[in-house]
Motif scaffolding. Structure first.
Motif, PDB file in Angstrom:
ATOM      1  N   GLY A 110       0.816  -1.203   0.000  1.00 44.60           N
ATOM      2  CA  GLY A 110       0.000   0.000   0.000  1.00 44.60           C
ATOM      3  C   GLY A 110       0.844   1.244   0.000  1.00 44.60           C
ATOM      4  N   TYR A 111       1.737   1.365  -0.965  1.00 44.19           N
ATOM      5  CA  TYR A 111       2.680   2.470  -1.002  1.00 44.19           C
ATOM      6  C   TYR A 111       2.093   3.741  -1.609  1.00 44.19           C
ATOM      7  N   THR A 112       0.961   3.630  -2.304  1.00 42.13           N
ATOM      8  CA  THR A 112       0.380   4.793  -2.969  1.00 42.13           C
ATOM      9  C   THR A 112      -1.035   5.049  -2.459  1.00 42.13           C
ATOM     10  N   ARG A 113      -1.467   6.291  -2.628  1.00 37.20           N
ATOM     11  CA  ARG A 113      -2.803   6.687  -2.214  1.00 37.20           C
ATOM     12  C   ARG A 113      -3.419   7.487  -3.354  1.00 37.20           C
ATOM     13  N   ILE A 114      -4.688   7.176  -3.691  1.00 34.13           N
ATOM     14  CA  ILE A 114      -5.404   7.895  -4.736  1.00 34.13           C
ATOM     15  C   ILE A 114      -6.476   8.759  -4.074  1.00 34.13           C
ATOM     16  N   ILE A 115      -6.419  10.067  -4.344  1.00 36.51           N
ATOM     17  CA  ILE A 115      -7.390  11.008  -3.791  1.00 36.51           C
ATOM     18  C   ILE A 115      -8.106  11.668  -4.963  1.00 36.51           C
ATOM     19  N   LYS A 116      -9.426  11.531  -5.000  1.00 30.12           N
ATOM     20  CA  LYS A 116     -10.194  12.135  -6.088  1.00 30.12           C
ATOM     21  C   LYS A 116     -10.314  13.633  -5.843  1.00 30.12           C
ATOM     22  N   VAL A 117     -10.093  14.422  -6.909  1.00 29.60           N
ATOM     23  CA  VAL A 117     -10.053  15.872  -6.751  1.00 29.60           C
ATOM     24  C   VAL A 117     -11.106  16.595  -7.576  1.00 29.60           C
ATOM     25  N   GLY A 118     -12.053  15.899  -8.166  1.00 27.06           N
ATOM     26  CA  GLY A 118     -13.109  16.571  -8.918  1.00 27.06           C
ATOM     27  C   GLY A 118     -13.023  16.266 -10.397  1.00 27.06           C
ATOM     28  N   ASN A 119     -13.638  17.115 -11.203  1.00 28.23           N
ATOM     29  CA  ASN A 119     -13.695  16.897 -12.645  1.00 28.23           C
ATOM     30  C   ASN A 119     -12.860  17.939 -13.383  1.00 28.23           C
ATOM     31  N   ARG A 120     -12.307  17.526 -14.513  1.00 25.97           N
ATOM     32  CA  ARG A 120     -11.523  18.420 -15.355  1.00 25.97           C
ATOM     33  C   ARG A 120     -12.461  19.374 -16.081  1.00 25.97           C
TER      34      ARG A 120
END
Length: 168
Positions: free
Chosen positions: A93-103
């Motif tokens: 689990g070395y990475t983390r994905i954080i959603k930041v919205g829409n382009r």
């Protein structure tokens, strides 16, 4: 039929996809966090996590395997020196994905993917402190003032002189 084929092709041919993931992985290793689409972030996570696991054991064979994927010697060096040192005790689990919205342009779902151990906000500095204590071999020494150090040195000298006199 595509039963059990869970690999996301990202609407690209094999060579383009491999090059893109290699470039994104090098950028992630260099900058510790990048912004991309959610689909690419998930594909990158599957691509880069086994490479980080390989970097925990610094052997020539592992370096060559990682270089075959990344194709960037500076990225490999950074991975084996700095990233591997931080994630040495982490089992995965070395990475983390954080959603930041829409382009704005095409309304694509955007995400920030980052290396977990390099985020000081979420860690709160706890990892660094714990690591530093283990290097010193347990408890941290109390720092004394210079006056207290000189007094302690004088006391140690007088006690050693007394023991040599009593031994004679």
């Amino acid at each position: 039929m595509r039963h059990g084929k869970k690999f996301n092709h990202l609407s690209r041919q094999t060579g383009h996809r491999k090059s893109m993931l290699a470039n994104m992985a090098c950028s992630l290793i260099e900058h510790k966090r990048i912004n991309t689409t959610v689909a690419k972030a998930k594909a990158l996570k599957q691509f880069v996590e086994p490479l980080i696991t390989k970097s925990k054991e610094d052997t020539t064979h592992n370096r060559r395997i990682v270089f075959a994927y990344l194709r960037n010697k500076y990225g490999v060096t950074e991975l084996f020196r700095e990233v591997a040192a931080k994630v040495g005790d982490r089992p995965g689990g070395y990475t983390r994905i954080i959603k930041v919205g829409n382009r704005l342009g095409d309304n694509a779902d955007m995400a920030m993917i980052e290396l977990v151990d390099f985020n000081e906000i979420y860690n709160g500095g706890k990892k660094e402190e714990k690591k530093a204590k283990s290097r010193r071999g347990g408890k941290a020494k109390k720092t004394e003032t210079p006056a207290a150090e000189t007094k302690a040195n004088e006391d140690a000298e007088t006690s050693s002189e007394e023991t040599t006199e009593s031994a004679e």
